[in-house]
Structure formats: C-alpha cells, structure tokens
Design an enzyme around this catalytic site. Structure first.
Site, PDB file in Angstrom:
ATOM      1  N   ARG A  52     -27.373  31.892  18.241  1.00  0.00           N
ATOM      2  CA  ARG A  52     -27.698  33.176  18.861  1.00  0.00           C
ATOM      3  C   ARG A  52     -27.665  32.987  20.376  1.00  0.00           C
ATOM      4  NH1 ARG A  52     -26.508  35.127  14.828  1.00  0.00           N
ATOM      5  NH2 ARG A  52     -27.659  36.490  13.420  1.00  0.00           N
ATOM      6  N   ASP A  63     -19.824  30.896  20.598  1.00  0.00           N
ATOM      7  CA  ASP A  63     -19.438  32.005  19.721  1.00  0.00           C
ATOM      8  C   ASP A  63     -20.417  33.164  19.895  1.00  0.00           C
ATOM      9  OD1 ASP A  63     -17.812  33.179  17.658  1.00  0.00           O
ATOM     10  OD2 ASP A  63     -19.467  32.858  16.255  1.00  0.00           O
ATOM     11  N   GLU A  86     -23.728  39.807  24.376  1.00  0.00           N
ATOM     12  CA  GLU A  86     -22.716  40.202  23.394  1.00  0.00           C
ATOM     13  C   GLU A  86     -22.942  41.578  22.766  1.00  0.00           C
ATOM     14  OE1 GLU A  86     -23.084  36.908  20.556  1.00  0.00           O
ATOM     15  OE2 GLU A  86     -23.805  38.350  19.103  1.00  0.00           O
ATOM     16  N   HIS A 102     -18.503  36.091  18.247  1.00  0.00           N
ATOM     17  CA  HIS A 102     -19.335  36.064  17.034  1.00  0.00           C
ATOM     18  C   HIS A 102     -18.481  36.111  15.764  1.00  0.00           C
ATOM     19  CE1 HIS A 102     -23.781  36.754  16.058  1.00  0.00           C
ATOM     20  NE2 HIS A 102     -23.189  36.265  14.986  1.00  0.00           N
TER      21      HIS A 102
HETATM   22  P1  NAI Z   1     -31.429  27.919   8.296  1.00  0.00           P
HETATM   23  O1  NAI Z   1     -32.669  28.764   8.188  1.00  0.00           O
HETATM   24  O2  NAI Z   1     -30.864  27.307   7.043  1.00  0.00           O
HETATM   25  O3  NAI Z   1     -31.689  26.743   9.340  1.00  0.00           O
HETATM   26  C1  NAI Z   1     -32.324  26.910  10.573  1.00  0.00           C
HETATM   27  C2  NAI Z   1     -32.978  25.583  10.938  1.00  0.00           C
HETATM   28  O4  NAI Z   1     -33.526  25.716  12.239  1.00  0.00           O
HETATM   29  C3  NAI Z   1     -34.131  25.194   9.988  1.00  0.00           C
HETATM   30  O5  NAI Z   1     -33.950  23.873   9.523  1.00  0.00           O
HETATM   31  C4  NAI Z   1     -35.365  25.350  10.858  1.00  0.00           C
HETATM   32  O6  NAI Z   1     -36.414  24.428  10.517  1.00  0.00           O
HETATM   33  C5  NAI Z   1     -34.774  25.050  12.230  1.00  0.00           C
HETATM   34  N1  NAI Z   1     -35.652  25.454  13.304  1.00  0.00           N
HETATM   35  C6  NAI Z   1     -36.536  26.485  13.349  1.00  0.00           C
HETATM   36  N2  NAI Z   1     -37.210  26.477  14.512  1.00  0.00           N
HETATM   37  C7  NAI Z   1     -36.722  25.449  15.232  1.00  0.00           C
HETATM   38  C8  NAI Z   1     -37.013  24.912  16.536  1.00  0.00           C
HETATM   39  N3  NAI Z   1     -37.948  25.485  17.302  1.00  0.00           N
HETATM   40  N4  NAI Z   1     -36.318  23.856  16.949  1.00  0.00           N
HETATM   41  C9  NAI Z   1     -35.380  23.270  16.160  1.00  0.00           C
HETATM   42  N5  NAI Z   1     -35.068  23.712  14.922  1.00  0.00           N
HETATM   43  C10 NAI Z   1     -35.725  24.789  14.470  1.00  0.00           C
HETATM   44  O7  NAI Z   1     -30.360  28.834   9.027  1.00  0.00           O
HETATM   45  P2  NAI Z   1     -28.775  28.676   8.996  1.00  0.00           P
HETATM   46  O8  NAI Z   1     -28.214  29.426   7.833  1.00  0.00           O
HETATM   47  O9  NAI Z   1     -28.397  27.263   9.166  1.00  0.00           O
HETATM   48  O10 NAI Z   1     -28.373  29.522  10.299  1.00  0.00           O
HETATM   49  C11 NAI Z   1     -28.737  29.091  11.594  1.00  0.00           C
HETATM   50  C12 NAI Z   1     -28.475  30.198  12.585  1.00  0.00           C
HETATM   51  O11 NAI Z   1     -27.072  30.407  12.706  1.00  0.00           O
HETATM   52  C13 NAI Z   1     -28.999  31.582  12.164  1.00  0.00           C
HETATM   53  O12 NAI Z   1     -30.349  31.741  12.554  1.00  0.00           O
HETATM   54  C14 NAI Z   1     -28.106  32.521  12.894  1.00  0.00           C
HETATM   55  O13 NAI Z   1     -28.721  32.867  14.116  1.00  0.00           O
HETATM   56  C15 NAI Z   1     -26.838  31.725  13.168  1.00  0.00           C
HETATM   57  N6  NAI Z   1     -25.654  32.259  12.497  1.00  0.00           N
HETATM   58  C16 NAI Z   1     -24.537  32.539  13.253  1.00  0.00           C
HETATM   59  C17 NAI Z   1     -23.382  33.038  12.664  1.00  0.00           C
HETATM   60  C18 NAI Z   1     -22.133  33.338  13.443  1.00  0.00           C
HETATM   61  O14 NAI Z   1     -21.288  34.127  12.972  1.00  0.00           O
HETATM   62  N7  NAI Z   1     -21.938  32.751  14.620  1.00  0.00           N
HETATM   63  C19 NAI Z   1     -23.345  33.308  11.228  1.00  0.00           C
HETATM   64  C20 NAI Z   1     -24.546  32.902  10.510  1.00  0.00           C
HETATM   65  C21 NAI Z   1     -25.657  32.429  11.151  1.00  0.00           C
END
Ligand code: NAI
Length: 329
Positions: A234, A258, A263, A295
């Site tokens: 993000r 990305d 954005e 994105h």
């Molecule tokens: P997820 O929920 O599986 O993993 C997120 C990880 O971040 C978790 O392991 C969590 O413990 C960790 N986390 C939380 N707070 C934290 C902190 N303060 N410091 C370090 N780590 C922390 O989520 P997933 O599916 O891996 O997605 C991650 C992010 O990717 C989403 O939140 C979304 O913003 C972004 N995303 C971007 C896309 C794109 O098209 N560019 C598409 C899908 C997701």
C-alpha cells in the site's frame, strides 16, 4: 440476490459473468462509478455492493448504504484499509474481502519490479527502440548471494521469500508474527537489522496505524547504500516526500512501486491528457532509478478468477449470515 458492482472494468465482467451459471440466484449490475458517499445511494434496492481498492468505504458511505437498505459490502481485494471497520460493525453491515487470492501474482510482480529497477529494463527497452545500443545507465547488480529483506511474511511476503530463495539470495524478514512455514530458510530479524543488512527490501505488510510511513527518512538512513526498494503493498507505507529526499541522497540503486500515496484517482484511469496540478508521483518518475506501475499486482488470469469465485462465495456466506476468515466486519 442483487449485487451492484462499482468501478467495473471489462476484465471484471469477464471473470464474474461466467460464474453466474453456477450462482443462478445472483444478478449483477456493473457501473463505472466508484463507491463513495455520493454514489452509495445508487445501491438502493440492491442486497449487496462490490468495491475495490480505490473505493471510499468510510463512515459516510456506510451510513448512506445502510439508509438505502444495503447490509453487505464485498471487497474484491485483500487490503481493507479503505473500510471504516468500526462503523460497519456499529451499523451491522457485513464486510467481506478476498484474502490471499493468488499471493504469487503479487509476489511475482514484486520481483519483476525489483529486476526492472535493478537492470533498468524500462530504459533499456526505450533505448533499443530509439536505435541506441549503448549501455549507459543500465549497470545493475547480481541478486545471487545478496540479502533480501521481506517486511511482512503473510501470504504474499512468504511467496516473495520463496522467489528470492530461488534466486540464490539469503532471505531475512521482519514481521510481528513469525511464519512457521518459512523457518527452514528465512531468518527473522528486527526491522532495524533488516534495513541495515538488505540489498533488496520488499514491503508486504498491510497499511495500519503502526505501518503508516514505516519507510521514512529516519529508516531510509538506516539502509545500505545501493539498496533496491519495492512496494507492492500500500502506498502510504512509504512517506513519498522523504523517499524523494532519500533518492536525492543517492541511497537507492532502484525503486519499484506498484502502489504509491497519490494513486487514488489515478488507478485504472487513462489520465494521459490531464495536466496534473501538483504531483509528487511526477517528481518520483523524473528519477532514472524509479519504476512505477498502477496497482497491477492482482492482475493475472489466476488471481482474477480466484477473486470472482471468492467474492460470490462471500455473497452467499453473507446472505446466510455465516462468518469466516474472509470477514472484515
Ligand atoms: P497477509 O495478511 O497474509 O500478511 C500480512 C503480514 O503482515 C502478516 O504476516 C502480518 O503479521 C504482517 N504485519 C502486520 N503488521 C505488521 C507490522 N507492523 N510490521 C511487519 N509486518 C506486519 O496479507 P497478504 O495477503 O500477504 O497481503 C499483504 C498486503 O499486500 C495487503 O495488505 C495489501 O495491502 C497488499 N496487496 C496488494 C496487491 C496489489 O495488487 N499490489 C494485491 C493484494 C494485496
């Protein structure tokens, strides 16, 4: 069940319409408008709305939806930082999302951006098209035997860890929770250690109060000179103005984004004829070591199919009042 689908693109229809054979009770109306307070009233008479990353699902939008009898919001994305979760709970609106639809689709783009920034593929492509076969400005580094620092090792971060291992990199990570699936090859370190040791830093944690502007000038100064930074998570994880300061300090070999703070309003729009009044993104793009995409991490055939399937599954679950891991509120 009547579903109003906001900010619909052709590719959305192509992935959702074929599923209506299976979900025979569902009727979808697609509209171009983004979901925001002023467009929320269009959902009168619908059971549910479907929205994406640039929607404004804040308190006002939720109130208008509620006033118009809409009690289900389906986010067709993983992140939900644009949803006022507390307000949704207060109003009794069910909000579901699609976590982990295809972690590899985002992780593979993260590596593509890292490679493109490292080897300046965007410059190389244009140079050859212009009959310029010189190598000026194209020198990169090997990833092999370098250190990848992955911030956030959930589904996407874990996929990125595996990709970096495939490149022969040492993989270190920072997360508030350790992912047991990665213990064989990932070493967890503090954020400061990750910043100090990594040649490639890739961000995969959600946008929360605790992660807002986690990449700021103070943290940039802790990074190695010549680091490559990638953000596919993000935009607001990175303080753009301070990133620009870091670039001017010659901290970065390359930067691949990305997602970026400005954005909203740009994402998936053709604004090539617009004169931007003020834009830090334009300033970022002026640097030779920055590549930005709009994105598109989710934009693979596999991810789109999975998003559509899970969104309609979420609609059915919400209709039955069933809660599961896809619930945001
Ligand atoms: P997820 O929920 O599986 O993993 C997120 C990880 O971040 C978790 O392991 C969590 O413990 C960790 N986390 C939380 N707070 C934290 C902190 N303060 N410091 C370090 N780590 C922390 O989520 P997933 O599916 O891996 O997605 C991650 C992010 O990717 C989403 O939140 C979304 O913003 C972004 N995303 C971007 C896309 C794109 O098209 N560019 C598409 C899908 C997701």
């Amino acid at each position: 069940m009547k579903l109003l689908f906001y900010a619909a693109k052709i590719y959305d229809r192509k992935s959702f319409d074929p599923l209506l054979e299976k979900y025979k009770d569902v009727e979808i109306d697609y509209i171009d408008h983004e979901l925001e307070p002023i467009t929320a009233a269009l959902a009168k008479g619908y059971d549910a709305v479907c929205a994406f990353v640039s929607a404004d699902v804040g308190a006002k939008t939720l109130e208008v939806l509620k006033e118009n009898g809409v009690n289900i919001v389906l986010m067709r994305c993983a992140g939900f930082n644009n949803v006022d979760v507390e307000k949704a709970k207060e109003l009794g609106i069910i909000v579901k999302r699609v976590p982990g639809y295809s972690p590899e689709s985002v992780a593979e783009l993260a590596m593509a951006l890292a490679l493109a920034a490292n080897r300046r593929l965007y410059k190389a492509y244009n140079k050859v098209r212009e009959n310029d076969y010189s190598l000026k400005g194209l020198r990169g580094v090997n990833f092999y035997e370098k250190t990848a620092g992955i911030v956030g090792t959930g589904k996407i971060g874990a996929a990125m860890c595996r990709i970096c291992r495939g490149f022969g990199m040492r993989v270190i990570a920072y997360d508030v929770y350790e992912n047991p699936d990665l213990k064989d090859f990932v070493e967890y370190v503090s954020l400061d250690e990750l910043l100090a040791q990594s040649d490639l830093i890739s961000l995969h944690c959600p946008l929360l109060d605790s992660t807002y502007h986690m990449i700021n000038l103070e943290n940039i100064k802790k990074m190695k000179d010549g680091v490559i930074l990638v953000n596919t998570s993000r935009g607001a994880l990175v303080d753009t103005n301070e990133l620009i300061e870091g670039i001017r300090m010659k901290k970065f070999l390359g930067i691949g984004l990305d997602v970026y703070e400005e954005e909203t309003g740009n994402v998936y729009e053709d604004r090539s004829d617009d004169i931007m009044e003020h834009s830090v993104t334009a300033r970022l793009l002026a640097f030779p070591n920055v590549i930005i995409t709009s994105h598109q991490g989710f934009y693979t055939m596999e991810a789109l199919a999975s998003i559509a399937e899970t969104t309609l599954y979420n609609l059915m679950e919400a209709k039955e009042g069933r809660k599961d891991g896809n619930d945001v509120a």
